[in-house]
Write an enzyme that holds these catalytic residues in place. Structure first.
Site, mmCIF file in Angstrom:
data_model
loop_
_atom_site.group_PDB
_atom_site.id
_atom_site.type_symbol
_atom_site.label_atom_id
_atom_site.label_comp_id
_atom_site.label_asym_id
_atom_site.label_seq_id
_atom_site.Cartn_x
_atom_site.Cartn_y
_atom_site.Cartn_z
ATOM 1 C CE LYS A 234 46.572 44.527 37.314
ATOM 2 N NZ LYS A 234 46.430 44.013 38.661
ATOM 3 C CD GLU B 46 45.875 42.294 28.022
ATOM 4 O OE1 GLU B 46 46.864 41.930 28.671
ATOM 5 O OE2 GLU B 46 44.712 42.029 28.368
ATOM 6 C CG HIS C 47 37.130 49.402 30.108
ATOM 7 N ND1 HIS C 47 37.003 48.324 29.267
ATOM 8 C CD2 HIS C 47 37.571 50.422 29.352
ATOM 9 C CE1 HIS C 47 37.350 48.694 28.054
ATOM 10 N NE2 HIS C 47 37.696 49.965 28.074
ATOM 11 N NE ARG D 240 39.746 45.027 43.867
ATOM 12 C CZ ARG D 240 40.179 45.145 42.622
ATOM 13 N NH1 ARG D 240 41.450 45.406 42.373
ATOM 14 N NH2 ARG D 240 39.345 44.997 41.600
#
Lengths: 498, 168
Positions: free
Chosen positions: A116, A200, A235, A292
């Site tokens: 990432k 972040e 999440h 994916r």
């Protein structure tokens, strides 16, 4: 075309892939762990190989064992599904070295988008808008503390190797930092085998909008529009829909172009999803590429008419993309509900045990992707996702109503699921109005309780139970015993005359 | 015939009489006339006072799972319903609190040790199942009297992981 494909996965997605192979005319090879001997994917495949004990590292995450099974079965390609090894570039690289086709992106692109942090840096250079945050993984706790101060609380902790919400946490203050980072690292380690995490900026009240992209091996790429996946619990997406109520035709064109650019910047091939956050002002940020087939891929299939799994196989077979961007369009509206083995009345704790009986809903525009059958044992070893219910309607409201009705017809007996919770969520006025942001659940569903009037139905249940008991005691009773499953199913794999 | 069922922690008495193909059901506060058809071993069709209802039913051990119009009910015949040692409102047994596993799983981390003083809402233990971590927090201010498990051991639902004693 390939003659034989090995599916390195389990559950509903393995079943989905086996079906696609059968429709093309490709033989299928399943792999399984000790506890999955009787799983549906094992029953449906032409061949099946035992990998080992239940823990993923000894079975579905074990590269050597999967390569061995591939060689033994003489399969020419491996479809990894989602989760497990799907985004592991070492696995994709190993396949390349062993001259086995990995149905997914090339290992270099997979490595890039799987990291990432590295992909954030690459995309910044390509002028793709990204969320402000760390450019390197965190080391010491002090390092995290300093970075968090710099970015400004609340911050989002993410696994560098991750996706699917594993290892991810919102951190509101310095006090929460230590335990969150530790737990995030542990979760990342167990889910991906890599404990790197970073921070972040936390975008407040965003929508989660992602674009499905298909790219062939010759540099052609097209997007198949967006999916909105803002309805998330911890999440973890639970309801997805397409089109998004927040995306205008202009924004769709712009984000779609950006998504294709992300894919091309990464030299990415096969199916991929470019995730964005859309903030309250309509500004969007690149989040990551999911390299994916995704859990929520069926809703895109429902509105575009494109079979994404077959497309993956054809692209891996070096075929050209069969359509151009301008030939694609969205028709109607699709909603996916994820059915989890969880108890919504008990803090969504996982629920295990035998599915004694299941009856899936059916009707026009209703699709069930599942690995369930009456008698299957749901174990604690894997993800709690059991099945997906996908409903299509000519517009959002008709898809929504169809989904609610279909959920009401979904009987799963023996274990707990959150079907009623999903029904109430879809009925919520904020959902009806399309006000779907990632804070939807904490804001609208935190006080949720079973509240519909069960009085009358309780009476029916008691009457049914009593009549059943009465009939059981009578020698001429209408039925003897309602067993949870058919004995033929529990026989497992067998051959006549064997 | 008389039946007693436990459903959602309440006991219900039902008496039934069968005349011809009709069942006369007395639920205490209401009487119903019921027609009954077996569709399959897991599916019955009931006509209650003229209204049709399809019911799905499955059995495991002493429990019967019944699905009616999107709702699931679990009934148990009276004698099968088991009784646990009585806990008071705060979940205390003899002034001690048993910290039970909310689900089967693996003990990932034990965050406190015997004799340690704990505060309300302090994390005590992390249990892992289906790749998700679940933190169990203390419901009271007190002292850890006993820890019954070690890290990495498997635990079943409702098994007491540790005992806490309330601090007075």
């Amino acid at each position: 075309m390939f003659k034989k494909i090995l599916i390195a996965n389990r559950g509903e997605i393995a079943v989905r892939i086996i079906r696609a192979c059968k429709e093309i005319g490709i033989e299928t090879v399943a792999v399984y762990s000790d506890v999955d001997k009787k799983a549906l994917h094992v029953q449906l495949a032409d061949e099946a190989y035992l990998l080992g004990p239940a823990p993923p590292l000894e079975s579905y995450l074990n590269i050597d064992k999967i390569i061995q099974a591939t060689k033994k079965s003489k399969a020419e390609a491996i479809h990894p599904g989602y989760g497990f090894l799907a985004e592991n570039y070492l696995f994709s690289k190993r396949c390349e070295d062993e001259k086995i086709t990995f149905i997914g992106p090339n290992s270099k692109a997979l490595r890039l988008v799987g990291d990432k942090l590295e992909s954030r840096n690459t995309m910044t250079q390509a002028k793709i808008p990204i969320i402000p945050g760390m450019k390197m993984k965190g080391g010491s706790l002090k390092d995290f503390e300093e970075q968090a101060e710099k970015i400004g609380y609340p911050v989002m902790l993410k696994a560098s190797a991750g996706g699917g919400g594993k290892g991810m946490r919102i951190i509101h203050s310095k006090e929460e930092l230590k335990s969150s980072v530790e737990a995030g690292m542990r979760e990342a380690k167990s889910a991906f085998g890599d404990e790197s995490v970073y921070l972040e900026k936390c975008i407040e009240r965003p929508r989660h909008i992602e674009f499905q992209v298909l790219a062939d091996n010759y540099g052609n790429a097209a997007h198949l529009f967006e999916r909105e996946c803002s309805i998330q619990r911890r999440h973890q997406k639970i309801i997805e829909e397409t089109p998004s109520t927040a995306v205008t035709p202009e924004l769709r064109t712009e984000m779609g172009k950006t998504a294709v650019k992300v894919i091309q910047t990464a030299n990415y091939n096969n199916a991929g999803t470019v995730e964005f956050l859309l903030d309250e002002k309509g500004k969007y940020y690149f989040l990551e590429v999911n390299a994916r087939i995704q859990v929520e891929h069926p809703i895109t299939e429902m509105v575009t008419g494109v079979d994404l799994v077959k497309s993956q196989i054809r692209i891996a077979n070096c075929e050209k993309l069969p359509f151009k961007q301008e030939e694609l369009s969205q028709r109607g509206h699709a909603i996916e509900c994820r059915i989890y083995a969880e108890d919504p009345e008990n803090d969504f704790l996982p629920s295990f045990g035998k599915v004694l009986f299941i009856k899936e809903p059916s009707g026009p525009g209703i699709r069930n992707d599942s690995g369930l059958y009456s008698g299957i044992e749901v174990t604690m070893h894997y993800d709690p996702i059991l099945a997906k219910l996908i409903c299509w309607g000519e517009n959002r409201e008709s898809a929504r109503r169809k989904a609610i009705q279909a959920l009401s017809d979904y009987a799963i007996l023996g274990i707990k699921t959150q079907v009623n919770y999903l029904k109430d969520l879809l009925s919520h006025q904020e959902f009806v109005d399309g006000n779907t942001r990632t804070d939807f659940i904490p804001k609208n569903m935190s006080e949720w309780k079973e509240k519909r009037s069960r009085e009358k139905l309780r009476e029916t249940a008691l009457i049914a139970g009593a009549i059943q008991s009465m009939e059981k005691t009578s020698p001429k009773g209408k039925m003897v015993k309602a067993t949870g499953f058919d004995p033929w199913i529990s026989l497992g794999r067998w051959e006549i005359g064997a | 015939m008389e039946f007693e069922f436990n459903l959602e922690d309440k006991l219900y008495k039902i008496s039934i009489e069968k005349k011809g193909d009709t069942y006369f059901v007395d639920l205490g506060n209401s009487k119903r006339e019921v027609e009954f058809q077996v569709i399959s071993s897991n599916c019955f069709s009931l006509t209650i006072d003229g209204h049709n209802q399809t019911v799905y039913i499955a059995e495991a051990e002493n429990k019967r799972f019944i699905f009616v119009q999107g709702e699931q009910f679990v009934i148990q015949e009276k004698e099968a319903a088991k009784v646990r040692k009585k806990e008071d409102e705060a979940g205390l047994v003899d002034g001690k609190q048993l910290v039970r596993a909310p689900m089967p799983g693996r003990i990932l981390k034990i965050l406190v040790s015997e004799g340690e003083r704990v505060r309300k809402k302090q994390s005590l233990v992390i249990v892992e199942a289906m790749k998700m971590e679940h933190e169990i927090k203390s419901a009271l201010d007190g002292i850890v009297k006993k820890v019954n498990f070690k890290e990495n051991q498997m635990v079943d639902t409702e098994e007491p992981i540790m005992e806490l004693e309330e601090e007075k």
